[in-house]
Structures are given as structure tokens and as C-alpha cells.
Design an enzyme around this catalytic site. Structure first.
Site, PDB file in Angstrom:
ATOM      1  CG  ASP A  17      -1.783   1.129   1.416  1.00 27.82           C
ATOM      2  OD1 ASP A  17      -1.632   2.134   0.678  1.00 27.82           O
ATOM      3  OD2 ASP A  17      -2.644   1.078   2.304  1.00 27.82           O
ATOM      4  CB  ILE A  18       1.586   3.797  -2.600  1.00 25.69           C
ATOM      5  CG1 ILE A  18       2.843   4.579  -2.979  1.00 25.69           C
ATOM      6  CG2 ILE A  18       0.338   4.667  -2.700  1.00 25.69           C
ATOM      7  CD1 ILE A  18       2.913   4.946  -4.453  1.00 25.69           C
ATOM      8  CG  ASP A  41      -6.843  10.961  -6.213  1.00 26.83           C
ATOM      9  OD1 ASP A  41      -6.201  11.574  -5.343  1.00 26.83           O
ATOM     10  OD2 ASP A  41      -7.543  11.525  -7.077  1.00 26.83           O
ATOM     11  CB  SER A 124      -3.006   5.214 -16.649  1.00 30.02           C
ATOM     12  OG  SER A 124      -3.109   6.613 -16.794  1.00 30.02           O
ATOM     13  CB  THR A 125      -2.586   0.020 -14.549  1.00 30.98           C
ATOM     14  OG1 THR A 125      -2.351   0.057 -13.131  1.00 30.98           O
ATOM     15  CG2 THR A 125      -1.339   0.424 -15.294  1.00 30.98           C
TER      16      THR A 125
HETATM   17  P1  ADP Z   1      -5.908   5.432 -12.414  1.00 32.42           P
HETATM   18  O1  ADP Z   1      -7.168   6.252 -12.347  1.00 32.42           O
HETATM   19  O2  ADP Z   1      -4.693   6.264 -12.795  1.00 32.42           O
HETATM   20  O3  ADP Z   1      -6.074   4.205 -13.229  1.00 32.42           O
HETATM   21  P2  ADP Z   1      -6.152   3.901  -9.914  1.00 32.42           P
HETATM   22  O4  ADP Z   1      -5.980   4.404  -8.536  1.00 32.42           O
HETATM   23  O5  ADP Z   1      -7.520   3.426 -10.303  1.00 32.42           O
HETATM   24  O6  ADP Z   1      -5.604   5.058 -10.893  1.00 32.42           O
HETATM   25  O7  ADP Z   1      -5.150   2.704 -10.167  1.00 32.42           O
HETATM   26  C1  ADP Z   1      -3.770   2.856 -10.354  1.00 32.42           C
HETATM   27  C2  ADP Z   1      -3.059   1.683  -9.694  1.00 32.42           C
HETATM   28  O8  ADP Z   1      -2.978   1.924  -8.286  1.00 32.42           O
HETATM   29  C3  ADP Z   1      -3.762   0.332  -9.846  1.00 32.42           C
HETATM   30  O9  ADP Z   1      -2.748  -0.647 -10.066  1.00 32.42           O
HETATM   31  C4  ADP Z   1      -4.393   0.124  -8.466  1.00 32.42           C
HETATM   32  O10 ADP Z   1      -4.538  -1.261  -8.168  1.00 32.42           O
HETATM   33  C5  ADP Z   1      -3.331   0.732  -7.595  1.00 32.42           C
HETATM   34  N1  ADP Z   1      -3.695   1.097  -6.221  1.00 32.42           N
HETATM   35  C6  ADP Z   1      -4.904   1.356  -5.671  1.00 32.42           C
HETATM   36  N2  ADP Z   1      -4.774   1.650  -4.369  1.00 32.42           N
HETATM   37  C7  ADP Z   1      -3.439   1.591  -4.080  1.00 32.42           C
HETATM   38  C8  ADP Z   1      -2.634   1.773  -2.912  1.00 32.42           C
HETATM   39  N3  ADP Z   1      -3.171   2.116  -1.736  1.00 32.42           N
HETATM   40  N4  ADP Z   1      -1.281   1.611  -3.022  1.00 32.42           N
HETATM   41  C9  ADP Z   1      -0.705   1.273  -4.194  1.00 32.42           C
HETATM   42  N5  ADP Z   1      -1.399   1.093  -5.329  1.00 32.42           N
HETATM   43  C10 ADP Z   1      -2.743   1.243  -5.268  1.00 32.42           C
END
Ligand code: ADP
Length: 179
Positions: A17-18, A41, A124-125
Site C-alpha cells: 500500500d503506497i 487517489d 492509469s492501470t
Molecule cells: P488510475 O485512475 O490512474 O487508473 P487507480 O488508482 O484506479 O488510478 O489505479 C492505479 C493503480 O494503483 C492500480 O494498479 C491500483 O490497483 C493501484 N492502487 C490502488 N490503491 C493503491 C494503494 N493504496 N497503493 C498502491 N497502489 C494502489
């Protein structure tokens, strides 16, 4: 393979989790309003607390492919770099260049602020639908080129933080294809 050394910078991947990363800056996959959203986000805004939204309101949004900096507030990270990835629309709407620009501009902003340790989500993924294997190749390739062209970069550690196994595998593949 899950690690690359380019000049003095280590590029690696980690599952997790970032919002919990103890780094100088985490990158947010934001939308153009910078007023919060779903996915990573939403998670970043929840973890950083309401001051992040207040700081974002002062920035007047962010164009796709650009990046802007705020403090991290309640996060362990000192800063958040907000960048806006492209929505996948079949690949014929400049998606490749815009996604590469997210990584390029984020690294430029990190260097302008002396940031040494930096964590990226897979921009974006998720909700934006960019095919994972293409997006991870662009991420790794753009950062590698940046580091080769900017040997004086402040970044010493750059981590791709993967929320799931599919993302881990896609980055491993992207690293291997650079060999
Ligand atoms: P986007 O709208 O740019 O596609 P998303 O947030 O929907 O952004 O997804 C971008 C990536 O972040 C996906 O791989 C998603 O699984 C991942 N993601 C979602 N929550 C977290 C988190 N807390 N930490 C790291 N990666 C995350």
C-alpha cells in the site's frame, strides 16, 4: 528480475500500500481536478487527512501528463507528487506519450525538490484502464532513460509499489525485457 541499478539510483518493485511508504515522496495517480477520487487517489487523501485536499484546491488542477507537488501531511512521506495519467481510449489518443510524461515530469519535480526516495503506483492501470503490460513497460523505460540522461539526479531509490500480483508480474516482465 525485480531490481535495476542505473548510475547511483536503484529501481525496484514492492507489493503493498503506497500510503504506508516511508519515502521522501509518493506519487499520486490523480485526476485533472486534483480534488480526490477513487483508487490510490482516494486512499492517499484518506491517509493524508483533510489538509491535503485544502492544499490541492490551491493548485487549480493539473493537466494530463503534468505533475504538481504538495506536502504529505499525515503521511509518512514528506511530499505527494500528483500526476494525471491518461484515460485509455484504445491507444490512438496520445496515451503512450502522456503516460511517459507523467513519469518524466514526476522525476523532474522530484529533482527540483531534492527528493531522494520516491514511490510510484501503476499510473492509469486501474480506473483509467491502461493495459498493464504496456503501462509498466512505459514506466520502466521512461525512468531508465531519465536516469541515464540525468546522472546528477537526486533520486537514489525509486520503487514501483504494486497493489496486486498481476502488477508485480507485469513489472518483473518489464524489467526482464530491458536486459
Ligand atoms: P488510475 O485512475 O490512474 O487508473 P487507480 O488508482 O484506479 O488510478 O489505479 C492505479 C493503480 O494503483 C492500480 O494498479 C491500483 O490497483 C493501484 N492502487 C490502488 N490503491 C493503491 C494503494 N493504496 N497503493 C498502491 N497502489 C494502489
Amino acid at each position: 528480475m525485480n531490481r535495476l541499478q542505473i548510475n547511483q539510483t536503484t529501481l525496484s518493485l514492492a507489493k503493498g500500500d503506497i500510503t504506508r511508504c516511508e519515502v521522501d515522496a509518493i506519487v499520486n495517480a490523480a485526476n485533472e481536478s486534483l480534488l480526490g477520487g477513487g483508487g490510490v487517489d482516494g486512499a492517499i487523501h484518506r491517509a493524508a487527512g483533510p489538509k491535503l485536499l485544502a492544499a490541492c484546491r490551491l493548485l487549480n488542477g493539473c493537466r494530463t501528463g503534468e505533475a504538481k507537488l504538495t506536502p504529505g501531511f499525515r503521511l509518512k512521506a514528506t511530499y505527494v507528487i500528483h500526476t494525471v495519467g491518461p484515460v485509455w481510449r484504445g491507444g490512438t489518443h496520445g496515451e503512450t506519450e502522456l503516460l511517459a510524461s507523467c513519469y518524466q515530469k514526476s522525476l523532474e519535480l522530484a529533482d527540483a525538490n531534492g527528493i531522494r526516495t520516491l514511490a510510484f503506483p501503476a499510473i492509469s492501470t486501474g480506473i483509467y484502464g491502461y493495459p498493464l503490460s504496456q503501462a509498466t513497460k512505459i514506466a520502466v523505460g521512461t525512468i531508465k532513460t531519465y536516469l541515464e540522461n540525468n546522472p546528477q539526479t537526486s533520486s537514489t531509490e525509486i520503487t514501483f509499489v504494486c497493489f496486486d500480483d498481476a502488477t508485480v508480474h507485469a513489472y518483473e516482465q518489464a524489467f526482464e525485457e530491458l536486459e
